[in-house]
Write an enzyme that holds these catalytic residues in place. Structure first.
Site, PDB file in Angstrom:
ATOM      1  N   GLY A   1      16.055   6.682  -7.914  1.00 16.22           N
ATOM      2  CA  GLY A   1      16.737   5.401  -8.091  1.00 16.22           C
ATOM      3  C   GLY A   1      16.706   4.485  -6.884  1.00 16.22           C
ATOM      4  O   GLY A   1      17.269   3.390  -6.920  1.00 16.22           O
TER       5      GLY A   1
ATOM      6  N   ASN B   1       1.426  -2.482   5.369  1.00 18.77           N
ATOM      7  CA  ASN B   1       0.644  -1.260   5.524  1.00 18.77           C
ATOM      8  C   ASN B   1      -0.729  -1.327   4.859  1.00 18.77           C
ATOM      9  O   ASN B   1      -1.681  -0.705   5.323  1.00 18.77           O
ATOM     10  CB  ASN B   1       1.438  -0.081   4.949  1.00 18.77           C
ATOM     11  CG  ASN B   1       0.593   1.165   4.830  1.00 18.77           C
ATOM     12  OD1 ASN B   1       0.226   1.793   5.814  1.00 18.77           O
ATOM     13  ND2 ASN B   1       0.265   1.533   3.599  1.00 18.77           N
TER      14      ASN B   1
ATOM     15  N   TYR C   1     -13.146  -4.033  10.768  1.00 21.60           N
ATOM     16  CA  TYR C   1     -11.806  -3.464  10.628  1.00 21.60           C
ATOM     17  C   TYR C   1     -11.034  -3.620  11.940  1.00 21.60           C
ATOM     18  O   TYR C   1      -9.863  -4.034  11.948  1.00 21.60           O
ATOM     19  CB  TYR C   1     -11.923  -1.996  10.239  1.00 21.60           C
ATOM     20  CG  TYR C   1     -10.616  -1.256  10.133  1.00 21.60           C
ATOM     21  CD1 TYR C   1      -9.800  -1.398   9.021  1.00 21.60           C
ATOM     22  CD2 TYR C   1     -10.195  -0.391  11.147  1.00 21.60           C
ATOM     23  CE1 TYR C   1      -8.600  -0.714   8.914  1.00 21.60           C
ATOM     24  CE2 TYR C   1      -9.002   0.300  11.055  1.00 21.60           C
ATOM     25  CZ  TYR C   1      -8.208   0.141   9.943  1.00 21.60           C
ATOM     26  OH  TYR C   1      -7.019   0.830   9.846  1.00 21.60           O
TER      27      TYR C   1
ATOM     28  N   ALA D   1     -11.516  -5.817  14.252  1.00 21.87           N
ATOM     29  CA  ALA D   1     -11.217  -7.236  14.462  1.00 21.87           C
ATOM     30  C   ALA D   1      -9.964  -7.659  13.705  1.00 21.87           C
ATOM     31  O   ALA D   1      -9.134  -8.407  14.220  1.00 21.87           O
ATOM     32  CB  ALA D   1     -12.411  -8.090  14.032  1.00 21.87           C
TER      33      ALA D   1
ATOM     34  N   SER E   1      -3.820  -0.324  14.412  1.00 22.69           N
ATOM     35  CA  SER E   1      -4.636   0.871  14.633  1.00 22.69           C
ATOM     36  C   SER E   1      -5.036   0.913  16.101  1.00 22.69           C
ATOM     37  O   SER E   1      -5.207  -0.145  16.728  1.00 22.69           O
ATOM     38  CB  SER E   1      -5.893   0.841  13.763  1.00 22.69           C
ATOM     39  OG  SER E   1      -6.797   1.858  14.163  1.00 22.69           O
TER      40      SER E   1
ATOM     41  N   ARG F   1       0.163   5.823  -1.639  1.00 25.47           N
ATOM     42  CA  ARG F   1      -0.537   7.006  -1.128  1.00 25.47           C
ATOM     43  C   ARG F   1      -0.640   6.946   0.392  1.00 25.47           C
ATOM     44  O   ARG F   1      -0.352   5.937   1.011  1.00 25.47           O
ATOM     45  CB  ARG F   1      -1.934   7.127  -1.733  1.00 25.47           C
ATOM     46  CG  ARG F   1      -2.807   5.910  -1.529  1.00 25.47           C
ATOM     47  CD  ARG F   1      -4.236   6.143  -2.015  1.00 25.47           C
ATOM     48  NE  ARG F   1      -4.248   6.568  -3.395  1.00 25.47           N
ATOM     49  CZ  ARG F   1      -4.259   5.748  -4.438  1.00 25.47           C
ATOM     50  NH1 ARG F   1      -4.244   4.436  -4.232  1.00 25.47           N
ATOM     51  NH2 ARG F   1      -4.281   6.200  -5.673  1.00 25.47           N
TER      52      ARG F   1
ATOM     53  N   GLY G   1       0.817  -1.215   0.000  1.00 28.64           N
ATOM     54  CA  GLY G   1       0.000   0.000   0.000  1.00 28.64           C
ATOM     55  C   GLY G   1       0.845   1.256   0.000  1.00 28.64           C
ATOM     56  O   GLY G   1       0.557   2.227   0.709  1.00 28.64           O
TER      57      GLY G   1
END
Length: 237
Positions: free
Chosen positions: A46, A81, A146, A148, A133, A11, A8
């Site tokens: 690079g 992530n 989420y 869980a 989180s 962004r 992820g």
């Protein structure tokens, strides 16, 4: 130069993590479903490479990680992530949304860790960091599934740290609070205002959580494993 795989990465927090690690001298292999102009900027130096990959395709994870190791050399660090959050009351949450969160947030992360840890076992060194989180422990209305998945990943991290510690591989979590990201912007105004009111230092920026990831990858954290570092601006104090 040590190589770190970041899921992820294109962004939000993943991009901030990638940018920080490049600044610290790592080579970053970022991946996600969609490339972005922001990550392309990192590639121009690079020290970053982007690979398009969807973690929902569980059967493709093993060959994907094998290809990365063969093409880019052994992976020193893994940053899990990537995650999906579907905001909704459980009683009305669609079964497909529940399945997608369990698949991407939990099962795919476990499989990715499984295959990325293999070269770490051979080399007897490595770092595995999973983004959890604060909701894993505090809970939040509308984010039960989420939460869980994140709570499960913290349990996974503690047990895996005992397995891999004997070969000098550390396994930790970073648990951000709500930050100024696309995921936070999707919350309705009342929820976000409530979060801001109880955060004494203000909402953390993605760069703050990225700093915790960088620390856990560093030599300074060589004796830290099986733990969760919270970066939430004081909201759970």
């Amino acid at each position: 130069m040590n190589t770190v795989l970041v899921s992820g990465a294109a962004r939000g927090l993943g991009l901030a993590i990638s940018r920080r690690l490049i600044g610290d001298g790592y080579k970053v292999i970022g991946f996600g479903r969609t490339h972005t102009d922001e990550f392309a900027e990192l590639e121009r130096g690079g020290k970053a490479i982007f690979e398009e990959f969807d973690l929902a395709n569980l059967e493709d994870i093993q060959p994907f990680v094998y290809k990365l190791n063969k093409t880019h050399g052994p992976i020193f660090g893994l940053v899990n992530n990537a995650a999906i959050a579907r905001d909704g009351v459980l009683a009305t949450l669609h079964a497909s949304d529940i399945a997608s969160m369990l698949t991407v947030n939990l099962e795919a992360t476990i499989l990715l860790t499984k295959y990325a840890s293999r070269p770490m076992l051979v080399r007897r060194q490595g770092r595995i960091i999973t983004i959890s989180s604060i909701i894993a422990t505090t809970g939040f209305s509308g984010l039960s599934v989420y939460a869980a998945t994140k709570a499960a990943l913290e349990g996974f991290t503690r047990s895996l740290s005992r397995e891999l510690g004997r070969v000098n591989v550390t396994v930790n979590c970073v648990a951000p609070g709500y930050m100024e990201t696309d995921m936070t912007a999707a919350l309705d105004g009342d929820k976000l205002d409530s979060i801001r009111r109880r955060t004494s230092l203000g909402l953390p920026e993605p760069e703050d959580a990225a700093g915790a990831v960088a620390y856990l990858l560093s030599e300074n954290a060589r004796k830290i494993t099986g733990t969760v570092i919270t970066v939430d601006g004081g909201s759970t104090a």
